[in-house]
Design a protein around this motif. Structure first.
Motif, PDB file in Angstrom:
ATOM      1  N   PRO A  51     -12.350  -1.549   7.001  1.00 28.42           N
ATOM      2  CA  PRO A  51     -11.515  -0.357   6.840  1.00 28.42           C
ATOM      3  C   PRO A  51     -11.371   0.042   5.365  1.00 28.42           C
ATOM      4  O   PRO A  51     -11.457  -0.804   4.468  1.00 28.42           O
ATOM      5  N   HIS A  52     -11.135   1.308   5.129  1.00 22.39           N
ATOM      6  CA  HIS A  52     -10.927   1.881   3.796  1.00 22.39           C
ATOM      7  C   HIS A  52      -9.781   1.146   3.099  1.00 22.39           C
ATOM      8  O   HIS A  52      -8.794   0.754   3.734  1.00 22.39           O
ATOM      9  N   GLU A  53      -9.896   0.992   1.788  1.00 19.57           N
ATOM     10  CA  GLU A  53      -8.858   0.255   1.050  1.00 19.57           C
ATOM     11  C   GLU A  53      -7.489   0.919   1.147  1.00 19.57           C
ATOM     12  O   GLU A  53      -6.458   0.242   1.092  1.00 19.57           O
ATOM     13  N   GLY A  54      -7.442   2.246   1.310  1.00 18.86           N
ATOM     14  CA  GLY A  54      -6.150   2.917   1.497  1.00 18.86           C
ATOM     15  C   GLY A  54      -5.468   2.463   2.776  1.00 18.86           C
ATOM     16  O   GLY A  54      -4.250   2.269   2.821  1.00 18.86           O
ATOM     17  N   THR A  55      -6.256   2.264   3.824  1.00 16.27           N
ATOM     18  CA  THR A  55      -5.731   1.757   5.100  1.00 16.27           C
ATOM     19  C   THR A  55      -5.342   0.294   4.969  1.00 16.27           C
ATOM     20  O   THR A  55      -4.245  -0.100   5.364  1.00 16.27           O
ATOM     21  N   THR A  56      -6.218  -0.519   4.389  1.00 12.38           N
ATOM     22  CA  THR A  56      -5.930  -1.948   4.298  1.00 12.38           C
ATOM     23  C   THR A  56      -4.739  -2.234   3.380  1.00 12.38           C
ATOM     24  O   THR A  56      -3.908  -3.080   3.705  1.00 12.38           O
TER      25      THR A  56
END
Length: 156
Positions: A51-56
């Motif tokens: 998953p995208h770092e913004g999500t993680t």
């Protein structure tokens, strides 16, 4: 087994966020042996990526795990094996209907269909907007309402 599939464009922002949030809610309710949650994308650009770092980053702050998640593309046969196929927006909803063809599409919906208090029908893509907090708020509320709907519909 009740099977839920969240679908967005690349399967790195919105749908893995929804998967992680609903999985967490299901686990907290002690229903992991009854409800399984997954996610996929309509596109193939990010297959195999986490998953995208913004999500993680956001989910990590909320103490919600994304361990083991990797982006993948939705498969036509999954439209018949998941009871709830939940798109994040109209574009992905349309792609799912195209993929389904003449198959029964009654199991396909949008996440915001479950939320009456929001007038917005689509969860915006934070990959383009950068607004992961707004998306989290919408997805979290959508998952609450979807989970409530699933429990009522299945008598859990």
């Amino acid at each position: 087994m009740i099977r839920v599939l969240f679908v967005c464009l690349g399967n790195i922002c919105r749908s893995p966020m929804a998967e992680a949030i609903l999985r967490d809610k299901v686990a907290q309710a002690g229903l992991s042996d009854v409800i399984t949650v997954d996610s996929a994308g309509t596109g193939d650009w990010h297959i195999g990526e986490p998953p995208h770092e913004g999500t993680t980053d956001l989910l990590s702050k909320k103490k919600i795990s994304v361990d083991g998640m990797k982006a993948r593309q939705v498969k036509k046969e999954e439209l018949e094996t998941f009871q709830y196929i939940v798109a994040m927006d109209a574009g992905n909803l349309g792609e799912l209907h195209k993929l389904a063809g003449l198959t029964n599409t009654s199991s396909i919906s949008r996440l915001m269909d479950y939320v009456e208090e929001f007038e917005i029908e689509d969860v915006p893509d934070p990959y383009f907007t950068g607004n992961f907090d707004e998306v989290y708020e919408m997805v979290e509320k959508g998952c609450d309402q979807l989970f409530k709907h699933i429990r009522e519909e299945s008598g859990l």
